[in-house]
Write a protein that holds these residues in place. Structure first.
Motif, PDB file in Angstrom:
ATOM      1  N   ILE A  22       0.828  -1.207   0.000  1.00 29.53           N
ATOM      2  CA  ILE A  22       0.000   0.000   0.000  1.00 29.53           C
ATOM      3  C   ILE A  22       0.862   1.257   0.000  1.00 29.53           C
ATOM      4  CG2 ILE A  22      -1.713   1.327   1.319  1.00 29.53           C
ATOM      5  CD1 ILE A  22      -2.844  -1.172  -0.124  1.00 29.53           C
ATOM      6  N   ASN A  23       1.955   1.263   0.750  1.00 26.75           N
ATOM      7  CA  ASN A  23       2.805   2.459   0.755  1.00 26.75           C
ATOM      8  C   ASN A  23       3.479   2.672  -0.601  1.00 26.75           C
ATOM      9  OD1 ASN A  23       4.493   0.244   1.265  1.00 26.75           O
ATOM     10  ND2 ASN A  23       5.994   1.512   2.339  1.00 26.75           N
ATOM     11  N   GLU A  24       3.750   1.602  -1.335  1.00 23.25           N
ATOM     12  CA  GLU A  24       4.287   1.736  -2.690  1.00 23.25           C
ATOM     13  C   GLU A  24       3.229   2.340  -3.615  1.00 23.25           C
ATOM     14  OE1 GLU A  24       6.965  -1.702  -4.013  1.00 23.25           O
ATOM     15  OE2 GLU A  24       5.814  -2.554  -2.330  1.00 23.25           O
ATOM     16  N   LEU A  25       1.983   1.935  -3.446  1.00 25.10           N
ATOM     17  CA  LEU A  25       0.891   2.513  -4.219  1.00 25.10           C
ATOM     18  C   LEU A  25       0.810   4.013  -3.943  1.00 25.10           C
ATOM     19  CD1 LEU A  25      -1.597   2.446  -6.041  1.00 25.10           C
ATOM     20  CD2 LEU A  25      -2.929   1.720  -4.051  1.00 25.10           C
ATOM     21  N   ALA A  26       0.949   4.387  -2.693  1.00 22.66           N
ATOM     22  CA  ALA A  26       0.924   5.812  -2.338  1.00 22.66           C
ATOM     23  C   ALA A  26       2.024   6.562  -3.074  1.00 22.66           C
ATOM     24  CB  ALA A  26       1.072   5.979  -0.828  1.00 22.66           C
ATOM     25  N   ASN A  27       3.235   6.017  -3.055  1.00 20.96           N
ATOM     26  CA  ASN A  27       4.350   6.678  -3.739  1.00 20.96           C
ATOM     27  C   ASN A  27       4.116   6.788  -5.240  1.00 20.96           C
ATOM     28  OD1 ASN A  27       5.800   7.049  -1.361  1.00 20.96           O
ATOM     29  ND2 ASN A  27       6.825   5.081  -1.538  1.00 20.96           N
ATOM     30  N   SER A  29       1.341   7.022  -6.649  1.00 23.44           N
ATOM     31  CA  SER A  29       0.171   7.866  -6.874  1.00 23.44           C
ATOM     32  C   SER A  29       0.377   9.317  -6.470  1.00 23.44           C
ATOM     33  CB  SER A  29      -1.016   7.297  -6.092  1.00 23.44           C
ATOM     34  OG  SER A  29      -1.222   5.954  -6.444  1.00 23.44           O
ATOM     35  N   GLY A  30       1.491   9.603  -5.835  1.00 21.74           N
ATOM     36  CA  GLY A  30       1.763  10.975  -5.409  1.00 21.74           C
ATOM     37  C   GLY A  30       0.976  11.411  -4.193  1.00 21.74           C
ATOM     38  N   VAL A  31       0.598  10.455  -3.354  1.00 20.16           N
ATOM     39  CA  VAL A  31      -0.082  10.784  -2.101  1.00 20.16           C
ATOM     40  C   VAL A  31       0.768  10.257  -0.941  1.00 20.16           C
ATOM     41  CG1 VAL A  31      -2.378  10.722  -3.145  1.00 20.16           C
ATOM     42  CG2 VAL A  31      -1.501   8.687  -2.047  1.00 20.16           C
ATOM     43  N   THR A  32       0.484  10.741   0.236  1.00 22.32           N
ATOM     44  CA  THR A  32       1.256  10.292   1.390  1.00 22.32           C
ATOM     45  C   THR A  32       0.844   8.873   1.779  1.00 22.32           C
ATOM     46  OG1 THR A  32      -0.336  11.166   2.972  1.00 22.32           O
ATOM     47  CG2 THR A  32       1.434  12.653   2.275  1.00 22.32           C
ATOM     48  N   PRO A  33       1.781   8.103   2.318  1.00 24.59           N
ATOM     49  CA  PRO A  33       1.412   6.777   2.811  1.00 24.59           C
ATOM     50  C   PRO A  33       0.298   6.828   3.854  1.00 24.59           C
ATOM     51  CG  PRO A  33       3.780   6.912   2.610  1.00 24.59           C
ATOM     52  CD  PRO A  33       3.235   8.307   2.370  1.00 24.59           C
ATOM     53  N   SER A  48     -12.339   9.962  -0.874  1.00 23.50           N
ATOM     54  CA  SER A  48     -12.680  10.887  -1.946  1.00 23.50           C
ATOM     55  C   SER A  48     -12.423  10.273  -3.324  1.00 23.50           C
ATOM     56  CB  SER A  48     -11.888  12.194  -1.807  1.00 23.50           C
ATOM     57  OG  SER A  48     -10.582  12.048  -2.298  1.00 23.50           O
ATOM     58  N   ILE A  49     -13.202  10.708  -4.287  1.00 25.75           N
ATOM     59  CA  ILE A  49     -13.028  10.236  -5.656  1.00 25.75           C
ATOM     60  C   ILE A  49     -11.695  10.727  -6.211  1.00 25.75           C
ATOM     61  CG2 ILE A  49     -14.286  12.135  -6.744  1.00 25.75           C
ATOM     62  CD1 ILE A  49     -14.363   8.429  -7.818  1.00 25.75           C
ATOM     63  N   VAL A  50     -11.212  11.870  -5.745  1.00 24.32           N
ATOM     64  CA  VAL A  50      -9.911  12.380  -6.190  1.00 24.32           C
ATOM     65  C   VAL A  50      -8.806  11.420  -5.751  1.00 24.32           C
ATOM     66  CG1 VAL A  50      -8.260  14.278  -5.969  1.00 24.32           C
ATOM     67  CG2 VAL A  50     -10.692  14.778  -6.218  1.00 24.32           C
ATOM     68  N   THR A  51      -8.884  10.927  -4.525  1.00 21.80           N
ATOM     69  CA  THR A  51      -7.890   9.958  -4.045  1.00 21.80           C
ATOM     70  C   THR A  51      -7.978   8.665  -4.832  1.00 21.80           C
ATOM     71  OG1 THR A  51      -7.988  10.922  -1.824  1.00 21.80           O
ATOM     72  CG2 THR A  51      -7.043   8.716  -2.016  1.00 21.80           C
ATOM     73  N   CYS A  56      -5.696   5.117  -9.005  1.00 24.28           N
ATOM     74  CA  CYS A  56      -5.852   4.501 -10.330  1.00 24.28           C
ATOM     75  C   CYS A  56      -4.744   4.964 -11.272  1.00 24.28           C
ATOM     76  CB  CYS A  56      -7.216   4.839 -10.918  1.00 24.28           C
ATOM     77  SG  CYS A  56      -8.585   3.975 -10.127  1.00 24.28           S
ATOM     78  N   ASP A  57      -4.418   6.256 -11.224  1.00 27.41           N
ATOM     79  CA  ASP A  57      -3.318   6.772 -12.044  1.00 27.41           C
ATOM     80  C   ASP A  57      -2.011   6.071 -11.692  1.00 27.41           C
ATOM     81  OD1 ASP A  57      -5.095   8.520 -13.226  1.00 27.41           O
ATOM     82  OD2 ASP A  57      -4.397  10.291 -12.116  1.00 27.41           O
ATOM     83  N   GLY A  58      -1.770   5.881 -10.404  1.00 28.54           N
ATOM     84  CA  GLY A  58      -0.554   5.191  -9.961  1.00 28.54           C
ATOM     85  C   GLY A  58      -0.494   3.755 -10.448  1.00 28.54           C
ATOM     86  N   LEU A  59      -1.647   3.128 -10.565  1.00 29.48           N
ATOM     87  CA  LEU A  59      -1.724   1.742 -11.052  1.00 29.48           C
ATOM     88  C   LEU A  59      -1.843   1.673 -12.580  1.00 29.48           C
ATOM     89  CD1 LEU A  59      -4.161   0.283  -8.379  1.00 29.48           C
ATOM     90  CD2 LEU A  59      -1.725  -0.250  -8.621  1.00 29.48           C
TER      91      LEU A  59
END
Length: 80
Positions: A22-27, A29-33, A48-51, A56-59
């Protein structure tokens, strides 16, 4: 199952398929872990739909691909 729980479970499954945490997904995706782990918290009510879009962009998938799964089709109506 709630919509929020279904979203969290879908991301967990996608991470397992890609062998990332999950923390890799955060990285990716440009969001904090902490944002990623907060979304997975069963006590948190909303996400939020933005998150969701950022994850999704990160994946490298679209929102349509994310929500096109049997889990979302099986959700009960929210309006009662």
């Amino acid at each position: 199952m709630s919509v929020k729980d279904t979203v969290a479970e879908r991301f967990q499954n996608l991470c397992q398929e890609r062998k990332i945490r999950i923390n890799e997904l955060a990285n990716l995706s440009g969001v904090t872990p902490s944002t990623a782990y907060s979304m997975m918290d069963p006590h948190r009510r909303d996400v939020s739909i933005v998150t969701i879009k950022k994850f999704c962009d990160g994946l490298e998938i679209t929102l349509g691909e994310f929500f096109s799964s049997p889990e979302f089709d099986a959700l009960e109506q929210e309006i009662k």
